[in-house]
Enzyme design. Structure first.
Site, PDB file in Angstrom:
ATOM      1  N   LYS A 187      31.093  28.435 -14.259  1.00 35.23           N
ATOM      2  CA  LYS A 187      32.432  27.863 -14.025  1.00 35.23           C
ATOM      3  C   LYS A 187      32.305  26.522 -13.298  1.00 35.23           C
ATOM      4  O   LYS A 187      31.236  26.211 -12.751  1.00 35.23           O
ATOM      5  CB  LYS A 187      33.249  28.846 -13.197  1.00 35.23           C
ATOM      6  CG  LYS A 187      32.621  29.162 -11.853  1.00 35.23           C
ATOM      7  CD  LYS A 187      33.204  30.414 -11.248  1.00 35.23           C
ATOM      8  CE  LYS A 187      32.601  30.656  -9.867  1.00 35.23           C
ATOM      9  NZ  LYS A 187      33.026  31.941  -9.302  1.00 35.23           N
ATOM     10  N   TYR A 225      34.990   2.063   9.771  1.00 31.04           N
ATOM     11  CA  TYR A 225      36.399   2.354  10.080  1.00 31.04           C
ATOM     12  C   TYR A 225      36.526   3.058  11.419  1.00 31.04           C
ATOM     13  O   TYR A 225      35.752   3.978  11.729  1.00 31.04           O
ATOM     14  CB  TYR A 225      36.990   3.276   9.007  1.00 31.04           C
ATOM     15  CG  TYR A 225      37.316   2.579   7.713  1.00 31.04           C
ATOM     16  CD1 TYR A 225      38.247   1.551   7.660  1.00 31.04           C
ATOM     17  CD2 TYR A 225      36.697   2.970   6.528  1.00 31.04           C
ATOM     18  CE1 TYR A 225      38.549   0.922   6.459  1.00 31.04           C
ATOM     19  CE2 TYR A 225      36.995   2.354   5.329  1.00 31.04           C
ATOM     20  CZ  TYR A 225      37.925   1.331   5.303  1.00 31.04           C
ATOM     21  OH  TYR A 225      38.221   0.710   4.118  1.00 31.04           O
TER      22      TYR A 225
END
Ligand SMILES: *Cc1c(COP(=O)(O)O)cnc(C)c1O
Length: 368
Positions: free
Chosen positions: A40, A261
């Protein structure tokens, strides 16, 4: 899309031979049980179109996907003798599409059973399926009352021959967890009422809980891809992925200069900083800000500053300048920094790191 190696911010290496070797090890570990593969989420981010055929070549004949569309995409890559099971079952109204694409549902609710039964009536033939019972996870599978309703109606048994009775473990990676025995007991009590139907309970970690948990079919995913199956124990599986990020540029900063940042890192002395082209948009989680370590020729270089969308910054002070040229690579996942260690640093699990691996990486497959 697979960006060219020279264009990409990082190179992701996926070792299909290691996946095959892990499959063989799991087969040994699983004794008499057949070994399926959970593929999956695009084989946990590694490419179901590559991983599926590699496992089929190793003899795997049972494949589990989560969604109908994952099954449809996988079907052409597998031999006709391989069965593809859709864990979520057929979304209402799509039952015929499963048939059209040679997919088999895992039936999780009475509603799904009734819809599959109705299609069997229309087509005037039995339509086999897996039945999942909930043994304590309260996520997927028939709740006890719905399982009773299924067993109470003999018409269902005729129209939908059960291929496997299945359930799923909630705490299998913790070998001493009482939930394992509790789920096994509940599973056994359903099984006693359906003694002739093959059974499947174990995921990767469940296989390592021993023969009582293995039944007729085990369903590993994570272990195939190199994730450690037992919490706190050595990992017997071969690593499958390596990730090498590319340096974009380097600079020297002075005491009091900041990085990134929010200026979450400030230098207390002269440092050399390298910027690498991998960021949170590539699945390099922002929680790794000021936490991760990359390796250059086996030498650790700490990640400093906040993870940006497209880049990270490393303190490469002391590394030879020739080794820091633009385009040179640093090890982000590999022999010095295994996947599970990266996940731990990120406050995550290997499953999440794999399934988030970026689409902007150049992917290289080894073996197969
Ligand atoms: C994902 C999944 C698996 C595989 O689990 P791993 O822990 O990756 O081995 C098996 N069974 C079910 C129902 C699953 O959802």
């Amino acid at each position: 899309m697979n960006p060219q190696a020279a264009h990409a911010g990082a190179i992701l290496t996926i070792d299909l031979d290691a996946i095959r070797s892990n499959y063989r090890l799991l087969r040994q570990q699983a004794g008499k049980a057949s070994v399926a593969a959970a593929v999956k989420a695009n084989a946990y981010g590694l490419g179901a179109d590559q991983v599926g055929p590699a496992l089929a070549a190793e003899g795997c004949r049972h494949f589990f996907v989560a969604h109908l569309d994952e099954g449809i995409a996988l079907r052409p890559h597998l031999p006709a003798t391989a069965e593809i099971f859709v864990l979520h079952g057929a979304p209402p109204g799509t039952e015929r599409e499963l048939i059209a694409h040679g997919l088999t549902p895992v039936l999780n609710s009475l509603q799904q059973i009734e819809a599959w039964h109705a299609l069997s009536q229309t087509l005037e033939r039995p339509l086999p399926a897996i039945f999942q019972v909930d043994t304590g996870m309260s996520r997927m599978g028939l709740p006890a009352a719905e399982a009773e309703a299924w067993l109470a109606n003999p018409a269902f048994m005729k129209s939908i021959p059960p291929l496997f009775l299945m359930s799923h473990l909630a705490c299998a990676e913790h070998q001493g967890h009482p939930m394992n025995a509790s789920q096994l007991a509940r599973f056994q009590s359903w099984r006693q009422r359906l003694p002739h139907i093959p059974a499947s309970l174990a995921n990767s970690s469940g296989i390592f809980l021993g023969p009582d948990f293995q039944f007729d079919l085990v369903r590993p995913g994570a272990a195939l891809y190199g994730i450690a199956p037992v919490a706190g124990a050595a990992n017997p599986l071969r690593p499958v992925v390596a990730l090498h990020g590319r340096i974009i540029q380097c600079r020297t900063i002075q005491r009091g200069d900041h990085v990134g940042y929010g200026i979450s890192y400030s230098a207390t002395e002269e440092r050399r900083i390298a910027t690498v082209g991998v960021g949170y948009a590539d699945g390099w989680l922002r929680s790794m800000s000021n936490r991760g370590v990359a390796f250059i020729d086996g030498r650790p270089t700490p990640m400093v500053g906040t993870v940006s969308m497209d880049s990270i910054t490393l303190d490469v002070t002391g590394i030879a300048t020739e080794r820091l040229q633009a385009g040179a690579t640093v090890e982000l996942i590999g022999p010095h920094r295994p996947l599970d260690d990266v996940a731990r640093l990120a406050g995550s699990i290997g499953y999440e790191i794999l399934t988030d691996l970026g689409r902007r990486y150049h992917r290289e497959y080894i073996g197969g």
